[in-house]
Design an enzyme around this catalytic site. Structure first.
Site, PDB file in Angstrom:
ATOM      1  N   GLU A   1      21.056  98.602  46.815  1.00  0.00           N
ATOM      2  CA  GLU A   1      20.487  98.485  45.647  1.00  0.00           C
ATOM      3  C   GLU A   1      21.771  97.751  44.284  1.00  0.00           C
ATOM      4  OE1 GLU A   1      18.697 100.444  41.645  1.00  0.00           O
ATOM      5  OE2 GLU A   1      17.424 100.497  43.787  1.00  0.00           O
ATOM      6  N   TYR A  14      10.960  94.897  40.486  1.00  0.00           N
ATOM      7  CA  TYR A  14      10.630  94.975  39.519  1.00  0.00           C
ATOM      8  C   TYR A  14      11.930  94.448  38.449  1.00  0.00           C
ATOM      9  CZ  TYR A  14       7.115  97.090  41.619  1.00  0.00           C
ATOM     10  OH  TYR A  14       5.976  97.702  42.770  1.00  0.00           O
TER      11      TYR A  14
END
Length: 280
Positions: free
Chosen positions: A86, A123
């Protein structure tokens, strides 16, 4: 093969020799050796095998930012192997505005995205349209199936680096073969170096790879110091023939390695992080 100390800072290029650099050699819960994430370098090409939660810190200790890594192979979805993805995805999308190359199957891409990465990466932007997808961060590189193999076996190239990727047995590990466990893989690098990733003791796998690559100069095998877990135990690996043990380096080990002496027991030794293993 020779071991070369890291000078000044880690480089992603070399003179063309195949080099392996462990960012860490520890288990998932290590506090001393970072996690077992492996950087492969050859000439102008590189690929990072696994990117765990401590990976960016390990890179920083070696004088290089993880955002300089362009190519990735992920062996499986435990956090010590994917926990840094991430961070590296965000750094590249919002820092350098580039996508990264990912060498995995489309099937595993869906598992990796839906079960692990989507919650943090989908998102990242306010939009009237759909959420972000795997393809906004990573580009899948083709893996070609190798036919007539006893378990899934794939081939691909990252520039000049040849990778052959095989299924392993990791978790759950009772009453079944690779097909009943969740996705996990190991890698053969340039048809000579075997890196098991995470696996229980799998004598069939070791014998199969040894039959294909009998002249392999090095095997890097994960190891735990007790029986019954989800990695090969030291005791089980001791049962291997001398010709295999003598070229086997143990990695993914716990911080409690004191009291174990792999060289005395016929192994090549413990793998070390922060040095280059150079194969001429």
């Amino acid at each position: 093969m020779h071991i070369q100390a890291l000078k000044d800072k880690l480089s992603l290029t070399n003179d063309g020799a195949l080099s392996l650099f462990f960012l860490g050699t520890g288990s998932a819960f290590t506090k001393t050796n970072f996690q077992t994430n492996l950087l492969v370098i050859k000439g102008k090409d590189h690929i990072l095998i696994d990117c765990g939660t401590l990976c960016s810190r390990a890179f920083a200790k070696c004088g290089l930012s993880i955002k300089n890594i362009d190519n990735f192979h992920v062996t499986h979805s435990h956090a010590d192997h994917i926990g840094g993805l991430e961070e590296v995805a965000f750094l590249n999308r919002y820092g350098d505005n580039k996508t990264l190359s990912m060498y995995i199957t489309p099937e595993y891409r869906d598992v990796l995205w839906e079960n692990s990465l989507k919650g943090g990466l989908a998102y990242g932007e306010e939009s009237d349209g759909p959420s972000l997808t795997f393809a906004d961060y990573f580009t899948i590189k083709e893996l070609k199936p190798i036919e007539n193999s006893p378990r899934p076996f794939y081939e691909t190239y990252c520039g000049s680096i040849n990778l052959k990727i095989f299924r392993t047995k990791h978790v759950p590990n009772k009453h079944g073969d690779w097909s009943t466990t969740f996705h996990s893989t190991g890698v053969v690098i340039d048809d000579k170096i075997i890196f098991t990733g995470d696996t229980i003791f799998d004598r069939d796998l070791i014998d199969w790879l040894d039959s294909i690559y009998p002249s392999s100069p090095a095997i890097f095998h994960d190891c735990q110091f007790y029986k019954g877990g989800v990695h090969a135990s030291y005791e089980e690996l001791l049962s291997l023939p001398e010709n295999i043990r003598k070229k086997m380096y143990l990695c993914h080990y716990g911080d409690n390695r004191k009291g174990f002496h792999p060289k005395k027991d016929g192994f090549a030794g413990f793998a070390r992080h922060g040095v280059y293993y150079v194969f001429d």
